[in-house]
Design a protein around this motif. Structure first.
Motif, PDB file in Angstrom:
ATOM      1  N   VAL A 222     -26.180  -1.151  19.938  1.00 22.78           N
ATOM      2  CA  VAL A 222     -26.162  -0.687  18.558  1.00 22.78           C
ATOM      3  C   VAL A 222     -25.684  -1.837  17.679  1.00 22.78           C
ATOM      4  CG1 VAL A 222     -25.057   0.904  16.942  1.00 22.78           C
ATOM      5  CG2 VAL A 222     -25.702   1.703  19.202  1.00 22.78           C
ATOM      6  N   ALA A 223     -26.387  -2.108  16.608  1.00 20.46           N
ATOM      7  CA  ALA A 223     -25.938  -3.094  15.631  1.00 20.46           C
ATOM      8  C   ALA A 223     -25.020  -2.401  14.621  1.00 20.46           C
ATOM      9  CB  ALA A 223     -27.134  -3.716  14.918  1.00 20.46           C
ATOM     10  N   PHE A 224     -23.997  -3.124  14.148  1.00 16.52           N
ATOM     11  CA  PHE A 224     -23.062  -2.549  13.169  1.00 16.52           C
ATOM     12  C   PHE A 224     -22.328  -3.666  12.455  1.00 16.52           C
ATOM     13  CE2 PHE A 224     -20.974  -2.881  17.252  1.00 16.52           C
ATOM     14  CZ  PHE A 224     -19.773  -3.502  16.941  1.00 16.52           C
ATOM     15  N   ILE A 225     -21.693  -3.311  11.359  1.00 14.19           N
ATOM     16  CA  ILE A 225     -20.815  -4.210  10.617  1.00 14.19           C
ATOM     17  C   ILE A 225     -19.399  -3.699  10.837  1.00 14.19           C
ATOM     18  CG2 ILE A 225     -20.164  -5.062   8.333  1.00 14.19           C
ATOM     19  CD1 ILE A 225     -23.098  -4.486   7.496  1.00 14.19           C
ATOM     20  N   ASN A 226     -18.497  -4.601  11.233  1.00 12.65           N
ATOM     21  CA  ASN A 226     -17.116  -4.236  11.493  1.00 12.65           C
ATOM     22  C   ASN A 226     -16.217  -4.823  10.423  1.00 12.65           C
ATOM     23  OD1 ASN A 226     -14.416  -5.051  13.102  1.00 12.65           O
ATOM     24  ND2 ASN A 226     -15.218  -3.091  13.723  1.00 12.65           N
ATOM     25  N   LEU A 227     -15.313  -4.019   9.883  1.00 16.30           N
ATOM     26  CA  LEU A 227     -14.393  -4.474   8.848  1.00 16.30           C
ATOM     27  C   LEU A 227     -12.963  -4.135   9.241  1.00 16.30           C
ATOM     28  CD1 LEU A 227     -16.379  -2.963   5.858  1.00 16.30           C
ATOM     29  CD2 LEU A 227     -16.398  -5.357   6.582  1.00 16.30           C
ATOM     30  N   VAL A 228     -12.039  -5.053   8.982  1.00 19.70           N
ATOM     31  CA  VAL A 228     -10.609  -4.808   9.135  1.00 19.70           C
ATOM     32  C   VAL A 228      -9.965  -5.203   7.815  1.00 19.70           C
ATOM     33  CG1 VAL A 228      -8.499  -5.412  10.375  1.00 19.70           C
ATOM     34  CG2 VAL A 228     -10.663  -5.285  11.612  1.00 19.70           C
ATOM     35  N   SER A 229      -9.293  -4.248   7.182  1.00 21.05           N
ATOM     36  CA  SER A 229      -8.672  -4.533   5.887  1.00 21.05           C
ATOM     37  C   SER A 229      -7.284  -3.910   5.825  1.00 21.05           C
ATOM     38  CB  SER A 229      -9.545  -3.994   4.759  1.00 21.05           C
ATOM     39  OG  SER A 229      -9.727  -2.608   4.890  1.00 21.05           O
ATOM     40  N   SER A 230      -6.407  -4.470   5.004  1.00 22.77           N
ATOM     41  CA  SER A 230      -5.063  -3.900   4.862  1.00 22.77           C
ATOM     42  C   SER A 230      -5.109  -2.698   3.929  1.00 22.77           C
ATOM     43  CB  SER A 230      -4.094  -4.947   4.334  1.00 22.77           C
ATOM     44  OG  SER A 230      -4.521  -5.407   3.065  1.00 22.77           O
ATOM     45  N   GLY A 231      -4.204  -1.729   4.204  1.00 28.38           N
ATOM     46  CA  GLY A 231      -4.082  -0.544   3.379  1.00 28.38           C
ATOM     47  C   GLY A 231      -4.939   0.606   3.865  1.00 28.38           C
ATOM     48  N   PRO A 232      -4.934   1.735   3.289  1.00 29.24           N
ATOM     49  CA  PRO A 232      -4.158   2.087   2.101  1.00 29.24           C
ATOM     50  C   PRO A 232      -2.725   2.419   2.449  1.00 29.24           C
ATOM     51  CG  PRO A 232      -5.471   3.962   2.789  1.00 29.24           C
ATOM     52  CD  PRO A 232      -5.783   2.826   3.718  1.00 29.24           C
TER      53      PRO A 232
ATOM     54  N   GLY B  61       4.024  -3.878  10.657  1.00 21.04           N
ATOM     55  CA  GLY B  61       4.508  -2.894   9.699  1.00 21.04           C
ATOM     56  C   GLY B  61       3.521  -2.601   8.586  1.00 21.04           C
ATOM     57  N   THR B  62       2.436  -3.337   8.523  1.00 20.86           N
ATOM     58  CA  THR B  62       1.409  -3.130   7.499  1.00 20.86           C
ATOM     59  C   THR B  62       0.355  -2.159   8.012  1.00 20.86           C
ATOM     60  OG1 THR B  62       1.750  -5.380   6.683  1.00 20.86           O
ATOM     61  CG2 THR B  62      -0.329  -4.323   6.088  1.00 20.86           C
ATOM     62  N   ARG B  63      -0.181  -1.369   7.108  1.00 25.82           N
ATOM     63  CA  ARG B  63      -1.297  -0.483   7.472  1.00 25.82           C
ATOM     64  C   ARG B  63      -2.592  -1.279   7.420  1.00 25.82           C
ATOM     65  NH1 ARG B  63      -0.952   5.497   4.943  1.00 25.82           N
ATOM     66  NH2 ARG B  63       1.092   6.056   5.755  1.00 25.82           N
ATOM     67  N   TYR B  64      -3.418  -1.079   8.452  1.00 28.51           N
ATOM     68  CA  TYR B  64      -4.737  -1.705   8.501  1.00 28.51           C
ATOM     69  C   TYR B  64      -5.784  -0.638   8.786  1.00 28.51           C
ATOM     70  CZ  TYR B  64      -2.580  -6.295   8.503  1.00 28.51           C
ATOM     71  OH  TYR B  64      -1.869  -7.408   8.148  1.00 28.51           O
TER      72      TYR B  64
END
Length: 93
Positions: free
Chosen positions: A83-93, A14-17
């Motif tokens: 391909v190199a990359f930075i991956n982020l997973v965060s809650s919201g908005p 139920g949370t936005r990510y």
């Protein structure tokens, strides 16, 4: 194009990510599947689908999670071996 498959568990249903990729060294595409662990049905991005930019532009998708795990892929659109990359997973908005 080669895809890398990812999952993040222990999340709150139920949370936005927001899933994002930044710092790309080449062209890659982010596809977010939400709680679909079969990787067959891409999720609807809630804040606009920013997952198909060309080149090294950052990409992101925000989803409302229905389960406790989040699934996504990053597909390199290059013949140079990845391909190199930075991956982020965060809650919201």
């Amino acid at each position: 194009a080669d895809a890398s498959f990812y999952s993040v568990s222990g999340l709150i249903p139920g949370t936005r990510y927001t899933v994002s990729i930044t710092g790309l060294s080449g062209d890659a595409d982010l596809t977010v599947y939400g709680s679909d662990g079969t990787f067959t049905s891409p999720a609807l991005c809630l804040t606009g689908d920013n997952t198909r930019f060309a080149g090294t532009a950052a990409e992101a998708c925000t989803v409302a999670l229905t389960g406790s795990s989040l699934f996504f892929t990053v597909t390199a659109n290059t013949t140079s071996g990845g391909v190199a990359f930075i991956n982020l997973v965060s809650s919201g908005p």
